[in-house]
Design a protein around this motif. Structure first.
Motif, mmCIF file in Angstrom:
data_model
loop_
_atom_site.group_PDB
_atom_site.id
_atom_site.type_symbol
_atom_site.label_atom_id
_atom_site.label_comp_id
_atom_site.label_asym_id
_atom_site.label_seq_id
_atom_site.Cartn_x
_atom_site.Cartn_y
_atom_site.Cartn_z
ATOM 1 N N MET A 1 0.910 -1.162 -0.003
ATOM 2 C CA MET A 1 0.060 0.001 -0.114
ATOM 3 C C MET A 1 0.960 1.204 -0.154
ATOM 4 N N SER A 2 0.511 2.131 -0.835
ATOM 5 C CA SER A 2 1.241 3.408 -0.696
ATOM 6 C C SER A 2 1.123 4.249 0.340
ATOM 7 N N ARG A 3 2.490 5.298 0.747
ATOM 8 C CA ARG A 3 2.408 5.720 1.862
ATOM 9 C C ARG A 3 1.415 6.971 1.640
ATOM 10 N N ASN A 4 1.122 7.458 0.485
ATOM 11 C CA ASN A 4 0.517 8.722 0.053
ATOM 12 C C ASN A 4 -0.874 8.518 -0.496
ATOM 13 N N GLN A 5 -1.485 7.254 -0.066
ATOM 14 C CA GLN A 5 -2.738 6.798 -0.416
ATOM 15 C C GLN A 5 -3.947 7.787 0.274
ATOM 16 N N GLY A 6 -4.880 8.234 -0.109
ATOM 17 C CA GLY A 6 -5.822 9.032 0.588
ATOM 18 C C GLY A 6 -5.413 10.789 0.589
ATOM 19 N N THR A 7 -4.243 11.102 0.150
ATOM 20 C CA THR A 7 -4.082 12.514 0.355
ATOM 21 C C THR A 7 -4.524 13.073 -0.692
ATOM 22 N N ARG A 8 -4.980 14.497 -0.543
ATOM 23 C CA ARG A 8 -5.335 15.329 -1.443
ATOM 24 C C ARG A 8 -4.316 15.674 -2.317
ATOM 25 N N SER A 9 -4.520 16.166 -3.653
ATOM 26 C CA SER A 9 -3.832 16.675 -4.796
ATOM 27 C C SER A 9 -3.334 18.192 -4.319
ATOM 28 N N VAL A 10 -2.266 18.525 -4.453
ATOM 29 C CA VAL A 10 -1.686 19.911 -3.910
ATOM 30 C C VAL A 10 -0.757 20.129 -5.296
ATOM 31 N N HIS A 11 -0.980 21.158 -6.117
ATOM 32 C CA HIS A 11 -0.367 21.794 -7.162
ATOM 33 C C HIS A 11 -0.118 20.766 -8.064
ATOM 34 N N GLY A 12 -1.205 19.958 -8.495
ATOM 35 C CA GLY A 12 -1.060 19.114 -9.283
ATOM 36 C C GLY A 12 -0.356 17.568 -9.038
ATOM 37 N N THR A 13 0.052 17.421 -7.937
ATOM 38 C CA THR A 13 0.554 16.133 -7.358
ATOM 39 C C THR A 13 0.239 16.039 -5.940
ATOM 40 N N SER A 14 0.761 14.718 -5.318
ATOM 41 C CA SER A 14 0.437 14.518 -4.054
ATOM 42 C C SER A 14 1.068 15.423 -3.126
ATOM 43 N N ALA A 15 0.536 15.430 -1.967
ATOM 44 C CA ALA A 15 1.099 16.616 -1.089
ATOM 45 C C ALA A 15 2.529 16.112 -0.555
ATOM 46 N N PRO A 16 2.588 14.813 -0.025
ATOM 47 C CA PRO A 16 4.034 14.276 0.311
ATOM 48 C C PRO A 16 5.136 14.489 -0.805
ATOM 49 N N LEU B 1 8.377 16.150 11.136
ATOM 50 C CA LEU B 1 7.113 16.425 11.167
ATOM 51 C C LEU B 1 6.500 17.146 10.001
ATOM 52 N N LEU B 2 7.322 17.867 9.164
ATOM 53 C CA LEU B 2 6.868 18.657 7.961
ATOM 54 C C LEU B 2 6.184 17.520 7.236
ATOM 55 N N LEU B 3 6.716 16.429 6.844
ATOM 56 C CA LEU B 3 6.448 15.474 5.950
ATOM 57 C C LEU B 3 5.227 14.771 6.554
ATOM 58 N N ALA B 4 5.194 14.567 7.877
ATOM 59 C CA ALA B 4 3.834 13.850 8.423
ATOM 60 C C ALA B 4 2.822 14.884 8.478
ATOM 61 N N MET B 5 3.083 16.068 8.430
ATOM 62 C CA MET B 5 1.710 17.119 8.284
ATOM 63 C C MET B 5 1.408 17.229 6.749
ATOM 64 N N LEU B 6 2.373 17.070 5.700
ATOM 65 C CA LEU B 6 1.818 16.824 4.422
ATOM 66 C C LEU B 6 1.024 15.406 4.376
ATOM 67 N N GLN B 7 1.237 14.479 4.961
ATOM 68 C CA GLN B 7 0.354 13.219 4.841
ATOM 69 C C GLN B 7 -0.787 13.404 5.578
ATOM 70 N N ILE B 8 -0.901 14.106 6.775
ATOM 71 C CA ILE B 8 -2.071 14.266 7.613
ATOM 72 C C ILE B 8 -3.165 15.224 6.724
ATOM 73 N N GLN B 9 -2.367 16.354 6.246
ATOM 74 C CA GLN B 9 -3.173 17.308 5.644
ATOM 75 C C GLN B 9 -4.153 17.954 6.460
ATOM 76 N N PRO B 10 -3.821 18.612 7.700
ATOM 77 C CA PRO B 10 -4.853 19.313 8.615
ATOM 78 C C PRO B 10 -5.692 20.242 7.788
ATOM 79 N N GLU B 11 -6.754 20.575 8.565
ATOM 80 C CA GLU B 11 -7.636 21.744 7.904
ATOM 81 C C GLU B 11 -7.027 23.219 8.100
ATOM 82 N N MET B 12 -7.358 23.844 7.194
ATOM 83 C CA MET B 12 -6.758 25.202 7.327
ATOM 84 C C MET B 12 -6.736 26.124 8.546
ATOM 85 N N GLU B 13 -7.905 25.884 9.295
ATOM 86 C CA GLU B 13 -8.154 26.392 10.465
ATOM 87 C C GLU B 13 -7.142 26.124 11.540
#
Length: 332
Positions: free
Chosen positions: A1-16, A71-83
């Protein structure tokens, strides 16, 4: 299973994928990632960010990733809300929580949100410890924010392209940025103008409360009564009157003296106003120069303190080696 599965696309690619693959692989193999970043969520991520004591990318001879970049990479995987990200940036108690939120916003946010959330951090002058290949170095929060907004790479991570601020101002997406120094200078000008108004109004308060002129001023302004001369003067008196008439013809008239005094007072007022403006400009320049000198002195003091600590740590590490070598020599 890919580590980036379920993440939203950012700038045309996966966030991580905003972090380079070589750095991602090093982070996945690091001990901190396996122990501290396993099964993180938005709440536990805050606790891990509060434990940070420095920031940086991959450092050392083996390019070991720092806790901050993990932690920055973990944050890119979690993708928390903008709030949640905005609360990270507004946090004034923990510097590295604020820096982590600003870095994440620079990677995934839009250009308008980046300028809106990161530009207020220009007024945060607190110190940060940056871990590099040669050790720790001291930078300030405003310096890091300037690097995030004006460069293409920070901590070994390539930053997405954003348009320049003046371009967005010309298109109407952003309003012109106003510095706090301009507000301080405007406030000083208003206070100076108020002082001048009070000084000018203080000299015109010679009238009574009911609007009538004071007796002293009216007495000074009223002309003296004319002197009466005899119709049949004596020869001596005629000679004295002729000499007095000769002296009166040389002396200026009251109207001329009044006009000369008024013009002199006007010129003095103009010169005093120009001198006051020049003094204010000189004080502003001296104040800004003192601030820059004070900031340079603090940076030099921090560099000397760090250099002294490194030298002391080196001397401590070298002393056991010398003792061992002396023991070996004594035994031989």
């Amino acid at each position: 299973m890919s580590r980036n599965q379920g993440t939203r696309s950012v700038h045309g690619t996966s966030a991580p994928n905003l972090v380079e693959q070589i750095m991602r692989n090093r982070i996945y193999r690091s001990l901190y990632w396996k122990e501290k970043c396993f099964a993180l969520n938005a709440e536990s991520l805050v606790d891990r960010a509060m434990e940070l004591r420095s920031f940086g990318g991959c450092v050392g001879g083996t390019n070991k990733p720092t806790d901050f970049i993990c932690l920055l990479l973990a944050m890119l995987q979690i993708q928390p809300e903008m709030e949640i990200v905005s609360e990270f940036i507004r946090n004034e108690d923990y510097r590295y929580v604020r820096v982590l939120g600003a870095f994440y916003m620079r990677l995934v946010g839009s250009a308008k949100d980046i300028y809106r959330y990161l530009e207020p951090l220009y007024y945060d002058y607190r110190k940060l410890r940056k871990l590099t290949d040669t050790g720790f170095s001291i930078v300030h929060v405003d310096e890091l924010v300037d690097e995030l907004l004006n460069t293409t790479q920070c901590c070994g991570v390539t930053l997405p392209h954003i348009p320049r601020r003046w371009t967005m101002e010309e298109t109407g997406q952003l309003s012109p940025r106003r510095s706090l120094l301009e507000d301080e200078m405007l406030l000083e000008e208003v206070e100076g103008a108020a002082d001048e108004d009070t000084g000018l109004s203080g000299g015109d308060n010679d009238e009574d409360d009911d609007g009538r002129a004071s007796p002293v001023r009216s007495r000074k302004s009223s002309p003296s009564p004319p002197r009466r001369h005899d119709r049949s003067p004596s020869p001596s008196s005629s000679s004295s009157s002729s000499s007095s008439r000769h002296r009166k013809s040389r002396s200026p008239s009251p109207a001329e003296s009044r006009s000369g005094s008024s013009s002199g007072s006007r010129s003095e007022g103009r010169s005093s106003g120009g001198d006051r403006d020049r003094d204010r400009d000189r004080r502003d320049r001296d104040r800004s120069r003192d601030r820059s000198h004070r900031r340079d002195d603090e940076r030099d003091r921090d560099r000397d303190r760090d250099r002294h600590r490194r030298d002391r740590s080196r001397s401590r590490s070298a002393s056991p080696r010398r003792r061992r070598s002396d023991r070996d020599r004594s035994r031989s």
